[in-house]
Scaffold this motif. Structure first.
Motif, PDB file in Angstrom:
ATOM      1  N   ILE A 174      -7.866  -9.597  -6.326  1.00  0.00           N
ATOM      2  CA  ILE A 174      -9.727  -9.419  -6.455  1.00  0.00           C
ATOM      3  C   ILE A 174      -9.935  -8.440  -6.929  1.00  0.00           C
ATOM      4  N   ARG A 175      -9.327  -7.523  -5.537  1.00  0.00           N
ATOM      5  CA  ARG A 175     -10.055  -6.748  -4.903  1.00  0.00           C
ATOM      6  C   ARG A 175      -9.913  -5.662  -6.207  1.00  0.00           C
ATOM      7  N   PHE A 176      -9.129  -5.186  -6.735  1.00  0.00           N
ATOM      8  CA  PHE A 176      -8.063  -4.451  -7.288  1.00  0.00           C
ATOM      9  C   PHE A 176      -8.425  -4.413  -8.891  1.00  0.00           C
ATOM     10  N   ARG A 177      -9.170  -5.437  -9.452  1.00  0.00           N
ATOM     11  CA  ARG A 177      -9.821  -5.669 -10.339  1.00  0.00           C
ATOM     12  C   ARG A 177     -11.169  -5.231 -10.573  1.00  0.00           C
ATOM     13  N   ILE A 178     -11.970  -5.860  -8.805  1.00  0.00           N
ATOM     14  CA  ILE A 178     -13.323  -5.747  -8.922  1.00  0.00           C
ATOM     15  C   ILE A 178     -13.679  -3.990  -9.101  1.00  0.00           C
ATOM     16  N   ARG A 179     -12.443  -3.807  -8.051  1.00  0.00           N
ATOM     17  CA  ARG A 179     -12.822  -1.655  -7.872  1.00  0.00           C
ATOM     18  C   ARG A 179     -11.924  -0.856  -9.163  1.00  0.00           C
ATOM     19  N   THR A 180     -11.712  -1.980  -9.896  1.00  0.00           N
ATOM     20  CA  THR A 180     -10.851  -0.663 -11.636  1.00  0.00           C
ATOM     21  C   THR A 180     -12.080  -1.290 -12.625  1.00  0.00           C
ATOM     22  N   ILE A 181     -13.227  -2.743 -12.350  1.00  0.00           N
ATOM     23  CA  ILE A 181     -13.971  -2.492 -13.001  1.00  0.00           C
ATOM     24  C   ILE A 181     -15.483  -1.642 -12.538  1.00  0.00           C
ATOM     25  N   GLU A 182     -15.340  -1.564 -11.680  1.00  0.00           N
ATOM     26  CA  GLU A 182     -16.581  -0.608 -10.995  1.00  0.00           C
ATOM     27  C   GLU A 182     -16.598   1.001 -11.393  1.00  0.00           C
ATOM     28  N   ASP A 193      -3.680   4.580  -6.960  1.00  0.00           N
ATOM     29  CA  ASP A 193      -4.603   5.142  -5.266  1.00  0.00           C
ATOM     30  C   ASP A 193      -5.771   3.874  -5.061  1.00  0.00           C
ATOM     31  N   ILE A 194      -5.991   3.302  -6.408  1.00  0.00           N
ATOM     32  CA  ILE A 194      -6.609   1.928  -6.125  1.00  0.00           C
ATOM     33  C   ILE A 194      -6.173   0.474  -5.969  1.00  0.00           C
ATOM     34  N   ARG A 195      -5.251   0.336  -6.235  1.00  0.00           N
ATOM     35  CA  ARG A 195      -3.690  -0.536  -5.627  1.00  0.00           C
ATOM     36  C   ARG A 195      -3.282  -0.211  -3.876  1.00  0.00           C
ATOM     37  N   ALA A 196      -3.626   1.119  -3.562  1.00  0.00           N
ATOM     38  CA  ALA A 196      -2.995   1.837  -2.347  1.00  0.00           C
ATOM     39  C   ALA A 196      -4.123   1.107  -1.470  1.00  0.00           C
ATOM     40  N   GLU A 210      -6.819  -0.926  -1.749  1.00  0.00           N
ATOM     41  CA  GLU A 210      -7.405  -2.466  -1.524  1.00  0.00           C
ATOM     42  C   GLU A 210      -6.723  -2.692  -0.870  1.00  0.00           C
ATOM     43  N   SER A 211      -5.212  -2.935  -0.791  1.00  0.00           N
ATOM     44  CA  SER A 211      -4.069  -3.984  -0.302  1.00  0.00           C
ATOM     45  C   SER A 211      -4.317  -3.265   1.449  1.00  0.00           C
ATOM     46  N   VAL A 212      -4.503  -1.294   1.575  1.00  0.00           N
ATOM     47  CA  VAL A 212      -4.926  -1.258   3.151  1.00  0.00           C
ATOM     48  C   VAL A 212      -6.260  -2.098   3.722  1.00  0.00           C
ATOM     49  N   ASN A 213      -7.048  -2.219   2.972  1.00  0.00           N
ATOM     50  CA  ASN A 213      -8.243  -3.660   2.934  1.00  0.00           C
ATOM     51  C   ASN A 213      -8.193  -4.683   3.708  1.00  0.00           C
ATOM     52  N   VAL A 214      -7.307  -5.563   2.582  1.00  0.00           N
ATOM     53  CA  VAL A 214      -7.150  -6.499   2.972  1.00  0.00           C
ATOM     54  C   VAL A 214      -6.510  -6.291   4.113  1.00  0.00           C
ATOM     55  N   GLY A 215      -5.283  -5.788   4.243  1.00  0.00           N
ATOM     56  CA  GLY A 215      -4.018  -5.946   5.547  1.00  0.00           C
ATOM     57  C   GLY A 215      -5.134  -5.891   6.601  1.00  0.00           C
ATOM     58  N   ILE A 216      -5.962  -5.216   6.591  1.00  0.00           N
ATOM     59  CA  ILE A 216      -6.299  -4.618   7.481  1.00  0.00           C
ATOM     60  C   ILE A 216      -7.688  -5.969   8.310  1.00  0.00           C
ATOM     61  N   ILE A 217      -8.202  -6.928   7.119  1.00  0.00           N
ATOM     62  CA  ILE A 217      -8.710  -7.677   7.748  1.00  0.00           C
ATOM     63  C   ILE A 217      -7.386  -9.209   8.109  1.00  0.00           C
ATOM     64  N   PHE A 218      -7.005  -8.687   7.507  1.00  0.00           N
ATOM     65  CA  PHE A 218      -5.133  -9.504   8.420  1.00  0.00           C
ATOM     66  C   PHE A 218      -4.679  -9.085  10.107  1.00  0.00           C
ATOM     67  N   SER A 219      -5.684  -7.869   9.916  1.00  0.00           N
ATOM     68  CA  SER A 219      -5.181  -7.449  11.039  1.00  0.00           C
ATOM     69  C   SER A 219      -5.551  -7.774  12.538  1.00  0.00           C
ATOM     70  N   ILE A 220      -7.120  -7.843  12.193  1.00  0.00           N
ATOM     71  CA  ILE A 220      -8.248  -8.075  12.731  1.00  0.00           C
ATOM     72  C   ILE A 220      -8.159  -9.660  12.927  1.00  0.00           C
ATOM     73  N   LEU A 221      -7.652 -10.389  12.081  1.00  0.00           N
ATOM     74  CA  LEU A 221      -7.510 -11.386  12.349  1.00  0.00           C
ATOM     75  C   LEU A 221      -6.256 -12.085  13.054  1.00  0.00           C
ATOM     76  N   GLY A 222      -5.549 -11.090  12.885  1.00  0.00           N
ATOM     77  CA  GLY A 222      -4.201 -12.113  14.378  1.00  0.00           C
ATOM     78  C   GLY A 222      -4.877 -11.280  15.330  1.00  0.00           C
ATOM     79  N   SER A 254       0.834  -1.338  -0.120  1.00  0.00           N
ATOM     80  CA  SER A 254      -0.240  -0.052   0.218  1.00  0.00           C
ATOM     81  C   SER A 254       0.762   0.906  -0.090  1.00  0.00           C
ATOM     82  N   VAL A 255       1.705   1.197   0.808  1.00  0.00           N
ATOM     83  CA  VAL A 255       2.310   2.137   1.105  1.00  0.00           C
ATOM     84  C   VAL A 255       3.845   2.779  -0.269  1.00  0.00           C
ATOM     85  N   PHE A 256       4.250   1.600  -1.399  1.00  0.00           N
ATOM     86  CA  PHE A 256       4.419   1.381  -2.473  1.00  0.00           C
ATOM     87  C   PHE A 256       4.058   2.579  -3.450  1.00  0.00           C
ATOM     88  N   TYR A 257       2.599   2.040  -3.258  1.00  0.00           N
ATOM     89  CA  TYR A 257       1.574   2.534  -4.324  1.00  0.00           C
ATOM     90  C   TYR A 257       1.031   3.993  -4.506  1.00  0.00           C
TER      91      TYR A 257
END
Length: 219
Positions: free
Chosen positions: A206-214, A72-75, A77-89, A56-59
């Motif tokens: 996957i989330r990036f592709r979905i957001r791009t299509i939307e 911006d979309i990549r940044a 969406e990677s945060v969105n997924v990262g937060i999911i893993f943080s909650i699992l942690g 995310s920070v790279f993008y």
């Protein structure tokens, strides 16, 4: 095949670590006992989170340099997924704490700082939703993200080591070493790091592709 080999690799590694993590032998240690198996699931969640936040920070940097909407979309969406893993942690850590420390949340210094670090990224999401103009939102969010990442690293990896902590490797409490983290466990733990990071990256793409299509449909 060239496009899916890494997806197959990630799936195989996660499946292997899930099975081996539950069935392979582990050191018999006081207090930890069989709960040490949670190491295969708890720690890789944080490793995957760090991988995704790094992406995310790279993008975010790339967006500030080139102004491409896709960065911006990549940044985000990677945060969105990262937060999911943080909650699992957090969840896997709380369950582990219940069986070893006696309660889900003991207000251990690392638990507290980790919660604050995750709130930094929830604030990132709130910030994005508070700004309507796309370019302004992307630019401000990218700047915030660039500063949030090192703050997160300090909160999770640096500050807990300066205070007393129940967590291994923090505040004078010795970390896992050759006595309790033997070769059997390393053979499962290290593939888990790689496997869950790959799965996290896969979800992000996957989330990036979905957001791009939307975005194309709404433009």
């Amino acid at each position: 095949m060239n496009k899916i080999w890494w997806k197959i690799l990630g799936s195989v590694l996660v499946l292997y670590t899930a099975i081996a993590g539950l069935l392979s032998g582990v050191p018999h240690l006081a207090i930890l006992n069989e709960t040490i198996r949670n190491l295969y699931f708890h720690v890789p969640m944080w490793f995957a989170m760090l991988t995704l936040f790094s992406i995310s920070v790279f993008y975010s940097v790339k967006y500030l340099l080139y102004g491409k909407e896709s960065d911006d979309i990549r940044a985000i969406e990677s945060v969105n997924v990262g937060i999911i893993f943080s909650i699992l942690g957090l969840i896997t850590g709380a369950v582990w704490a219940k069986f070893t420390w006696g309660q889900f949340w003991s207000f251990d210094v690392k638990q507290n700082f980790t919660a604050v670090a995750i709130l930094l990224y929830f604030a990132y999401l709130v910030l994005r939703n508070a700004i309507d103009e796309q370019q302004k939102r992307a630019k401000i969010s990218a700047i915030y993200n660039i500063f949030a990442f090192p703050m997160m690293v300090v909160l999770i990896m640096v500050l807990p080591r300066l205070s007393d902590s129940l967590h291994p490797g923090n505040g004078g409490n010795p970390g896992f070493n050759s006595y309790d983290l033997d070769s059997r466990m390393r053979a499962v733990l290290y593939p888990a790091f790689i496997g869950w990071s790959i799965i996290g990256y896969w979800i992000y793409t996957i989330r990036f592709r979905i957001r791009t299509i939307e975005n194309k449909q709404n433009s």
